[in-house]
Design a protein around this motif. Sequence first.
Motif, PDB file in Angstrom:
ATOM      1  N   LYS A 175       0.859  -1.178   0.000  1.00  0.00           N
ATOM      2  CA  LYS A 175       0.000   0.000   0.000  1.00  0.00           C
ATOM      3  C   LYS A 175       0.901   1.236   0.000  1.00  0.00           C
ATOM      4  O   LYS A 175       1.974   1.207   0.602  1.00  0.00           O
ATOM      5  CB  LYS A 175      -0.876   0.028   1.260  1.00  0.00           C
ATOM      6  CG  LYS A 175      -1.802  -1.162   1.415  1.00  0.00           C
ATOM      7  CD  LYS A 175      -2.511  -1.120   2.770  1.00  0.00           C
ATOM      8  CE  LYS A 175      -3.385  -2.343   2.972  1.00  0.00           C
ATOM      9  NZ  LYS A 175      -4.062  -2.337   4.286  1.00  0.00           N
ATOM     10  N   PRO A 176       0.526   2.315  -0.681  1.00  0.00           N
ATOM     11  CA  PRO A 176      -0.771   2.583  -1.311  1.00  0.00           C
ATOM     12  C   PRO A 176      -0.876   2.194  -2.785  1.00  0.00           C
ATOM     13  O   PRO A 176      -1.782   2.648  -3.463  1.00  0.00           O
ATOM     14  CB  PRO A 176      -0.903   4.093  -1.151  1.00  0.00           C
ATOM     15  CG  PRO A 176       0.502   4.588  -1.293  1.00  0.00           C
ATOM     16  CD  PRO A 176       1.357   3.538  -0.610  1.00  0.00           C
ATOM     17  N   LEU A 205      -4.569   3.998  -0.735  1.00  0.00           N
ATOM     18  CA  LEU A 205      -4.819   2.794  -1.534  1.00  0.00           C
ATOM     19  C   LEU A 205      -6.169   2.899  -2.228  1.00  0.00           C
ATOM     20  O   LEU A 205      -6.285   2.656  -3.436  1.00  0.00           O
ATOM     21  CB  LEU A 205      -4.784   1.562  -0.627  1.00  0.00           C
ATOM     22  CG  LEU A 205      -5.345   0.251  -1.190  1.00  0.00           C
ATOM     23  CD1 LEU A 205      -4.442  -0.289  -2.284  1.00  0.00           C
ATOM     24  CD2 LEU A 205      -5.504  -0.783  -0.074  1.00  0.00           C
TER      25      LEU A 205
END
Length: 214
Positions: free
Chosen positions: A141-142, A173
């Motif tokens: 993530k992201p 994300l």
Amino acid sequence: MKYDVIVFDWDGTLYDSGARIINSIQGAARELKLGNLQPEIIKSCIGLNSTIVMDRLFPQATQKDRDLFMPAYRRHYGLELHQLPVLFTGAKTVLKQLHSLGYILAVATGKNRDYFDKELHYLGLQEMFMVTRCGDEAPSKPNPQMLFEIMEHLGTFPEKVLMIGDTVHDLQLAANAGVDALAASYGVQDKKELMEHKIVGCLSDISELLSWLK
């Protein structure tokens, strides 16, 4: 229903593991003589995969340190198992109610698959989630790859998906995948930080989710 699919982050959103993660990272760092980290610094990395965590928290680490860190972290994480809470209060009830209402549930977590599966089994939630993605299966993530894979697996579209998470990494994300994000301010990061990002709402307790969805 506006959303067909609800994707949860795991640590700090469903699983009350913030203190356990912090204690385990601090313990591993002390063991390897990598320094004493303050909880706030560690909190900023919760939700990212282990490689990114090492880069951010221990830029001075040698390759040997990196090779030894995860085994040390896992030992400390295991020792913490009996000391800390598991799910946030009411989380299991909320999941069961969402499931009974016809929502498709999924998880996108930075945690490695082996640990996530053990925790899922321990909690008896294996059948609750139709699809899960972990930190060792997709970019951290992201990067939106986790959500793209979840949507592809389910044959759904961004406008039908809601992402719920307690860190800015979760919210970013969602934004990167074109998905609505609902912040969980009861997790590891402060509400003020979360509110600075594009969100459709903010929960102060997991039990508020059903009312929010109505």
